[in-house]
Write an enzyme that holds these catalytic residues in place. Structure first.
Site, PDB file in Angstrom:
ATOM      1  N   PRO A 131      -0.687   4.439  -5.404  1.00  0.00           N
ATOM      2  CA  PRO A 131       0.640   4.317  -4.827  1.00  0.00           C
ATOM      3  C   PRO A 131       0.903   5.376  -3.753  1.00  0.00           C
ATOM      4  O   PRO A 131       0.395   6.492  -3.853  1.00  0.00           O
ATOM      5  CB  PRO A 131       1.585   4.542  -6.018  1.00  0.00           C
ATOM      6  CG  PRO A 131       0.744   4.476  -7.231  1.00  0.00           C
ATOM      7  CD  PRO A 131      -0.653   4.740  -6.844  1.00  0.00           C
ATOM      8  N   SER A 171     -17.696   8.684 -16.310  1.00  0.00           N
ATOM      9  CA  SER A 171     -18.074   9.754 -15.396  1.00  0.00           C
ATOM     10  C   SER A 171     -17.996  11.160 -16.002  1.00  0.00           C
ATOM     11  O   SER A 171     -18.391  12.125 -15.364  1.00  0.00           O
ATOM     12  CB  SER A 171     -17.239   9.679 -14.121  1.00  0.00           C
ATOM     13  OG  SER A 171     -15.930  10.061 -14.390  1.00  0.00           O
ATOM     14  N   LYS A 192     -11.907  13.250  -6.550  1.00  0.00           N
ATOM     15  CA  LYS A 192     -12.505  14.244  -7.429  1.00  0.00           C
ATOM     16  C   LYS A 192     -12.797  15.534  -6.675  1.00  0.00           C
ATOM     17  O   LYS A 192     -12.581  16.642  -7.179  1.00  0.00           O
ATOM     18  CB  LYS A 192     -13.783  13.693  -8.067  1.00  0.00           C
ATOM     19  CG  LYS A 192     -13.458  12.601  -9.085  1.00  0.00           C
ATOM     20  CD  LYS A 192     -14.697  11.980  -9.661  1.00  0.00           C
ATOM     21  CE  LYS A 192     -14.309  10.973 -10.738  1.00  0.00           C
ATOM     22  NZ  LYS A 192     -15.466  10.270 -11.248  1.00  0.00           N
ATOM     23  N   LYS A 246      -0.049   1.558   1.956  1.00  0.00           N
ATOM     24  CA  LYS A 246      -0.459   0.153   1.995  1.00  0.00           C
ATOM     25  C   LYS A 246       0.648  -0.711   2.592  1.00  0.00           C
ATOM     26  O   LYS A 246       0.423  -1.479   3.529  1.00  0.00           O
ATOM     27  CB  LYS A 246      -0.818  -0.340   0.582  1.00  0.00           C
ATOM     28  CG  LYS A 246      -1.949   0.444  -0.054  1.00  0.00           C
ATOM     29  CD  LYS A 246      -2.304  -0.081  -1.412  1.00  0.00           C
ATOM     30  CE  LYS A 246      -1.201   0.082  -2.427  1.00  0.00           C
ATOM     31  NZ  LYS A 246      -0.899   1.477  -2.807  1.00  0.00           N
TER      32      LYS A 246
HETATM   33  P1  ADP Z   1       2.079   2.176  -0.877  1.00  0.00           P
HETATM   34  O1  ADP Z   1       2.467   0.848  -0.370  1.00  0.00           O
HETATM   35  O2  ADP Z   1       0.617   2.453  -0.716  1.00  0.00           O
HETATM   36  O3  ADP Z   1       2.536   2.469  -2.255  1.00  0.00           O
HETATM   37  P2  ADP Z   1       3.867   3.116   1.154  1.00  0.00           P
HETATM   38  O4  ADP Z   1       3.325   2.307   2.272  1.00  0.00           O
HETATM   39  O5  ADP Z   1       5.129   2.672   0.533  1.00  0.00           O
HETATM   40  O6  ADP Z   1       2.771   3.280   0.050  1.00  0.00           O
HETATM   41  O7  ADP Z   1       3.997   4.622   1.628  1.00  0.00           O
HETATM   42  C1  ADP Z   1       4.955   5.533   1.151  1.00  0.00           C
HETATM   43  C2  ADP Z   1       5.522   6.330   2.290  1.00  0.00           C
HETATM   44  O8  ADP Z   1       4.546   7.155   2.844  1.00  0.00           O
HETATM   45  C3  ADP Z   1       6.037   5.461   3.409  1.00  0.00           C
HETATM   46  O9  ADP Z   1       7.198   5.993   3.923  1.00  0.00           O
HETATM   47  C4  ADP Z   1       4.927   5.558   4.436  1.00  0.00           C
HETATM   48  O10 ADP Z   1       5.395   5.369   5.741  1.00  0.00           O
HETATM   49  C5  ADP Z   1       4.409   6.943   4.229  1.00  0.00           C
HETATM   50  N1  ADP Z   1       2.990   7.070   4.574  1.00  0.00           N
HETATM   51  C6  ADP Z   1       1.943   6.814   3.771  1.00  0.00           C
HETATM   52  N2  ADP Z   1       0.786   7.022   4.410  1.00  0.00           N
HETATM   53  C7  ADP Z   1       1.097   7.440   5.657  1.00  0.00           C
HETATM   54  C8  ADP Z   1       0.336   7.816   6.796  1.00  0.00           C
HETATM   55  N3  ADP Z   1      -1.011   7.827   6.780  1.00  0.00           N
HETATM   56  N4  ADP Z   1       0.982   8.167   7.890  1.00  0.00           N
HETATM   57  C9  ADP Z   1       2.301   8.178   7.941  1.00  0.00           C
HETATM   58  N5  ADP Z   1       3.103   7.856   6.913  1.00  0.00           N
HETATM   59  C10 ADP Z   1       2.513   7.461   5.766  1.00  0.00           C
END
Ligand code: ADP
Length: 791
Positions: A376, A697, A740, A380
């Site tokens: 999470p 692991s 890890k 994504k």
């Molecule tokens: P997931 O869907 O993987 O659970 P989210 O897409 O909801 O995660 O991301 C959570 C927050 O973190 C969002 O506000 C997203 O824009 C930010 N975020 C995550 N990765 C990056 C990244 N590489 N660059 C900029 N913002 C990011």
């Protein structure tokens, strides 16, 4: 004779006195009856048409005597002889005779006087005569309490029975109810329905209490039947009443609507639906079907079905038939958008760009479905959103977590109460276009049970060959989903239904390192949150070192979601202070951090102070990133028990047994005493028992800790390791390498033992993450021990 009982419930109030002397041992004409049995004390009307019986009647009238009414044993006999007759009958007075001239039949009204037993039949021609002895009930003067109770019961049941049939109980019954049980039984018997055999049995029963008991038995049965009958009747009536009531109400409602001019509204609606339908760019067959539905709505007027019908038509018409947003196919633009929205994720961006490029050249049928996989908060959802933005498509997120019912995907049939379209159609509707980007979020959290398999419904949705005619159960009309771009997300791949997994192209997103998190925070999260809270950069001063502390001490996660929340929390407090205290800017530093975020949430993971016997540090992958696991082993004198604690799963347990097997087979080389496993109890514990742990692991870590405990040689506190062990001591590769390594680095450990087979994975990891770490790639347990044990 064809008797027909007319007044079977008429009882003569005053029992006609009989001259006992005269009636005893009398020769009487006999009238044979078939269908019913008269009882003493009852008045009765019936027809006589058998010649023999008519002759008996004439004789009785001529002589002025009574007749004996007697039953025939076999009711099917047309002309019974005296041999076919019962021996007990009723001595009866003829009260009235009515001749029916055309048929020669006689209708008589009689009164049953008393029982008559046939001593012998005397003659048959022209009518049957018999020597009859009159019998009278021996009614005692006093009765026991039981007898009285029985009489009262009979009386009560009888009156209830009569009431339920809407009849009046004969008045005489009140008088005789408590003093003449025999007569009471006779009167009740002549008023209730029973089989002729039962009636004959009652007639022949001379013990008055026994007769009453038998009558009560029959009466109770009859009463039960009446109650059931009444229940059924009430039910039927209630149904009829309700239908009638509904009908009347509906008619009234119709009248009211007509009066108010609402009827025109239905017409107006129908008109507008038809008009809208005409304008829709849909196939003629679909139009016909909808036209029929509209026609049906017109017919159903104001009924309950009409509102269902109206709902359906409106939902179908509201779908974005033929509406498409113009797709932006410029790949450079797409790349810019992805770059602008995200820090790092180089590989992910590359794969997405390739996917977008191939979509433009290959046919839609071959295009794979992207699935972004990772823990999470690693971005994504946000990558998918950027893809939608890059392509100028509408974006809709559809969460599949916890979906277990096929109907949630495909909808319920219209006939269900409260039926609705499924989530796919809802998403399309929400986007307002036929070519949105629909994000199928958490596809791995979908389960299937008896309500159907949502996975297979989803498979159909994603299948380019089938989805051009997707049929939602509620909508019923095929809808073209082939222009929809589906992207899925999942936390892990192994819980995705296999058939679905085959259709997906997995793009992994890994945990972020502290440094990556810092960059994301500074470049993306902080500007985003500042804007959201209406703050200027100059109003809040926060050094990178403070952000690092927030990352380390207030969050423990693979992604940056918690970090984003912490930032939001700081800015909320900042806004409040700025407004209430009237200052111009605020500095958040290490000293006042607790004021904004409260007490520290996590302690920093650190290596042990010194080398210890029986303690070895492993590296673990968890859903929120990586972690170090300090595995402890105790050896105690005992009987060779092997115990594992710390909430560990089956695979991990098997891995411990494999390690044990390896140690036993190599005890000599390891300098472990022969037969140790017979008299030494070994206890392996993995701390933080509240967190479930599993996977192979930790194999080499458990083996090292055990060997250390058995040999008394300490394990270096500078080392952390991960790798699966085989029973022959080989080290096999593991997953989640990046997480890890990050965990080891966070704990301040510099020497990391990894399986040799993970070498290529290691080379893919960013140099920035690997900096300051010493990686030792191992193939066997011997190599592990040579680096880990402080001999
Ligand atoms: P997931 O869907 O993987 O659970 P989210 O897409 O909801 O995660 O991301 C959570 C927050 O973190 C969002 O506000 C997203 O824009 C930010 N975020 C995550 N990765 C990056 C990244 N590489 N660059 C900029 N913002 C990011």
């Amino acid at each position: 004779m064809n008797e027909h009982k007319k007044t079977d419930d008429i009882i003569l109030d005053d029992i006609i006195e009989t001259d006992e002397e005269e009636m005893d041992k009398t020769h009487l004409p006999v009238i044979v009856i078939r269908e019913f049995m008269p009882f003493p004390g009852a008045m009765m009307s019936f027809d006589i048409n058998r010649p023999q019986s008519l002759a008996a009647l004439d004789a009785a009238l001529e002589i002025g005597c009574d007749v004996l009414l007697v039953g025939q044993r076999d009711r099917d006999l047309e002309n019974p002889t005296s041999a076919d007759l019962c021996h007990m009958g009723v001595i009866t007075s003829i009260l009235q005779v009515l001749r029916l001239p055309m048929s020669g039949m006689a209708r008589v009204i009689t009164h049953g006087d008393n029982r008559g037993v046939v001593v012998e039949y005397l003659g048959e021609d022209p009518y049957i005569t018999a020597h009859v002895e009159g019998l009278y009930d021996a009614e005692p003067d006093t009765y026991t309490k039981d007898a009285k109770a029985l009489m009262r019961l009979a009386f009560d049941n009888f009156t209830q029975c009569m009431e339920m049939q809407g009849k009046n109980a004969p008045e005489s019954i009140t008088r005789i109810s408590e003093e003449m049980p025999g007569r009471l039984a006779d009167i009740i018997a002549s008023n209730i329905r029973m089989k002729p055999e039962q009636a004959q049995e009652l007639l022949e029963e001379l013990d008055v209490m026994e007769r009453l008991r038998k009558v009560v038995g029959i009466l109770t049965y009859e009463l039960e039947l009446l109650k059931i009958q009444r229940g059924l009747f009430d039910k039927v009536r209630a149904n009829v009443d309700k239908n009638q009531r509904d009908y009347i109400l509906r008619e009234q409602l119709k009248a009211i609507h007509t009066e108010l001019g609402d009827a025109d509204n239905v017409d107006d609606d129908v008109q507008s639906y038809r008009k809208k339908l005409e304008e829709l760019p849909i196939p003629a067959a679909v139009k016909d079907k909808l036209n029929q539905e509209i026609k049906r709505l017109k017919q159903s007027g104001f009924s309950a079905e009409a509102s269902v019908q109206r709902d359906y038509i409106e939902r179908v018409l509201a779908l974005p038939w033929g509406v498409k947003s113009k797709e932006n196919t410029n790949l450079i633009h797409a790349e810019e958008v992805l770059e602008k929205d995200h820090y790092g994720l180089t590989k992910v961006k590359e794969r997405v760009m390739e996917f977008l490029a191939v979509r433009q050249t290959a046919s839609d049928l071959d295009a794979p479905i992207l699935c972004l996989v990772g823990p999470p908060g690693v971005g994504k959802t946000s990558v998918a959103k950027s893809v939608a933005r890059a392509l100028d498509r509408k974006y809709v997120r559809m969460s599949l977590g916890g979906v277990r019912d096929e109907a949630e995907i495909r909808g319920h049939r219209k006939t269900y109460v409260g039926a609705m379209p499924g989530r796919i159609m809802e998403a399309v509707n929400q986007s307002g276009t036929m070519n949105p980007l629909i994000l199928l979020d958490e596809i791995d959290k979908m389960t299937s049970d008896f309500r159907g398999d949502p996975g297979s419904a989803l498979l159909e949705v994603l299948d380019a060959e089938q989805n051009s005619g997707f049929r939602d159960h509620y909508i019923e009309i095929p809808f073209n989903l082939s222009d929809v771009l589906f992207i899925c997300t999942a936390n892990q791949t192994d819980t995705i239904p296999p058939a679905l997994r085959d259709r997906l192209e997995m793009i992994p997103l890994n945990s972020y390192s502290e440094n990556e998190k810092l960059h994301i925070a500074i470049e993306f999260l902080i500007p985003k949150q500042l804007k959201k809270h209406g703050l200027k950069k100059s109003q809040v001063k926060m050094q990178p070192a403070v952000i690092e502390d927030i990352i380390r001490l207030y969050t423990r996660e693979a992604g940056v979601r918690q970090l984003e929340r912490m930032m939001a929390q700081i800015y909320r407090k900042v806004v409040k202070i700025l407004l209430t205290e009237g200052c111009k800017s605020i500095t958040v530093n290490k000293d006042n951090l607790e004021k904004f975020l409260g007490k520290l949430k996590f302690r920093k993971d650190t290596k042990d102070d010194k080398p210890e016997v029986g303690v070895c540090r492993g590296l673990a992958w968890t859903s929120v990133g990586g972690d170090t696991l300090s595995i402890e082993v105790n050896t105690i004198k005992g009987s060779g028990k092997f115990k594992l604690t710390g909430n560990i799963g089956k695979v991990m347990e098997e891995s411990a047994h494999a390690a044990m097997s390896y140690i036993r087979s190599r005890h000599e080389q390891l300098s472990i005493r022969k037969g140790f496993f017979k008299d030494t109890d070994i206890h392996i514990h993995i701390p933080e028992g509240a967190t479930p742990k599993d996977g192979p692991s930790a194999g080499i870590t458990m083996a090292t800790a055990m060997i250390s405990a058995l040999t008394d040689i300490p394990v270096s506190n500078q080392v952390a390791m991960t790798g699966e062990i085989t029973i022959r001591g080989r080290v096999l590769p593991i997953g989640g390498l990046k997480e890890k390594i990050l965990a080891a680095k966070n704990a301040g450990i510099h020497k990391v033992l990894l399986p040799l087979e993970n070498e290529s994975d290691l080379s893919e990891i960013n140099q920035e993450i690997k900096e300051g770490l010493d990686f030792i790639l191992v193939k066997t347990m011997d190599e592990v021990l040579s680096h880990a044990l402080e001999r």
